[in-house]
Design an enzyme around this catalytic site. Structure first.
Site, PDB file in Angstrom:
ATOM      1  N   GLU A  60      -4.992   8.940   0.512  1.00  0.00           N
ATOM      2  CA  GLU A  60      -3.769   8.446  -0.108  1.00  0.00           C
ATOM      3  C   GLU A  60      -2.516   8.893   0.635  1.00  0.00           C
ATOM      4  O   GLU A  60      -1.525   8.170   0.674  1.00  0.00           O
ATOM      5  CB  GLU A  60      -3.715   8.934  -1.566  1.00  0.00           C
ATOM      6  CG  GLU A  60      -2.584   8.383  -2.388  1.00  0.00           C
ATOM      7  CD  GLU A  60      -2.814   6.946  -2.841  1.00  0.00           C
ATOM      8  OE1 GLU A  60      -1.982   6.450  -3.624  1.00  0.00           O
ATOM      9  OE2 GLU A  60      -3.817   6.332  -2.434  1.00  0.00           O
TER      10      GLU A  60
ATOM     11  N   THR B 295       4.263  -9.481  -3.104  1.00  0.00           N
ATOM     12  CA  THR B 295       3.834  -8.096  -2.931  1.00  0.00           C
ATOM     13  C   THR B 295       2.440  -7.842  -3.486  1.00  0.00           C
ATOM     14  O   THR B 295       1.837  -6.813  -3.189  1.00  0.00           O
ATOM     15  CB  THR B 295       4.821  -7.133  -3.610  1.00  0.00           C
ATOM     16  OG1 THR B 295       4.916  -7.460  -5.001  1.00  0.00           O
ATOM     17  CG2 THR B 295       6.198  -7.239  -2.984  1.00  0.00           C
TER      18      THR B 295
END
Length: 327
Positions: free
Chosen positions: A188, A308
């Site tokens: 991440e 998006t």
């Protein structure tokens, strides 16, 4: 924009335009830009975005920035993307957003773009500093695709297109390197360490992978625009890593996030699986993987704009722009 086009009701477009206009008017002038600070306000063009910065938190009632954090990762990513993509969706009536996007992009990169040992990364910055943090979220890996996509904007000068594409490919190299893990999946968040043992490594509390789509999204766009085989090669390695490390066995359908991308084995054990599969994995990650290996005639980038969340919308305006008027 598209909802008003589809329904014929202009209220949706007006609401979107008002929101974007309000945010743009909040832009904070970079205090380090002495040339801009010396200008008198009445000499600045309306909504001139040169040197304007946009921190990631806005008070929901007062409509003011409540932090100084500048980021192209969590909290800030979609703002820059929406500026560009509204222009690409309506290249005539939203043409003012093109220059504003380029100005805002240059300002934010001056705060968050870092280089270390030949690697380019996107950290976090602040309006009062030109030194970004040496941490980069995987979320920021949408940026190579956005930078490359900007080269499609009508009226972009050659030197600007070349600069955008060079930055896109440099950042993409860093994003692909994030996947050089035991599992073949990216963590991440990464930190960049300098010195004798310089390296990029997953941060202690962010070693997990949620199978995010940002890097493969950028690979799809860069493949379409450059035709460089390394982007498809990356996509194939990623697909194999997902199948090997994340796919559930037996009657259990689906794929799981994993707790640690570096577990010491090439096959992730059940103890390293997280009990979650985010919706963006199917809606975006797998979609962009599929499109990466499709012919260009499938959702061509000059005729469709992906929002998006990877939903494709047809470009609403095509030359000649007769019968249209700027909004």
């Amino acid at each position: 924009q598209y909802l008003s086009h589809a329904t014929g009701d202009d209220k949706y477009r007006r609401a979107a335009d008002q929101a974007m206009d309000r945010i743009l008017r909040l832009g904070k002038l970079d205090p380090s830009r002495k040339d801009l600070n010396a200008r008198r306000d009445d000499h600045v063009r309306p909504l001139d975005m040169e040197g304007r910065l946009f921190p990631v938190e806005i008070h929901p009632r007062e409509g003011k920035f409540v932090s100084d954090r500048i980021s192209m990762g969590s909290g800030g990513d979609s703002f820059y993307e929406c500026m560009l993509k509204q222009h690409l969706l309506k290249p005539f009536t939203m043409r003012h957003l093109h220059l504003q996007y380029l100005q805002v992009q240059e300002a934010v990169l001056s705060k968050v773009l870092g280089k270390m040992n030949g690697m380019v990364f996107l950290g976090e910055g602040s309006s009062g500093s030109s030194n970004p943090t040496r941490r980069m979220e995987h979320l920021a890996c949408f940026a190579p695709g956005m930078l490359a996509l900007a080269t499609l904007a009508k009226g972009t000068q050659l030197h600007t297109r070349e600069k955008q594409m060079k930055a896109a490919e440099s950042l993409m190299e860093t994003c692909m390197t994030m996947y050089a893990t035991t599992s073949g999946l990216a963590a991440e968040m990464y930190e960049f360490k300098s010195g004798r043992n310089a390296e990029m490594k997953a941060t202690t509390n962010h070693k997990f992978s949620l199978l995010r789509p940002e890097t493969v999204e950028s690979a799809f766009i860069l493949w379409r625009l450059t035709k460089k085989q390394l982007y498809r090669d990356f996509g194939w390695r990623l697909f194999q890593a997902i199948e090997r490390s994340s796919k559930l066995d037996g009657k259990d359908a689906g794929y799981s996030a994993i707790q640690d991308v570096n577990t010491g084995t090439s096959t992730v054990s059940s103890s390293n699986r997280l009990d979650r599969m985010d919706s963006f994995f199917m809606a975006e990650t797998l979609k962009y993987l599929y499109l990466l290996f499709c012919p260009d005639s499938v959702l061509p980038l000059d005729k469709y704009v992906f929002n998006t969340e990877a939903h494709p919308f047809p470009v609403l305006e095509h030359p000649p722009y007769s019968g249209l008027s700027p909004q």
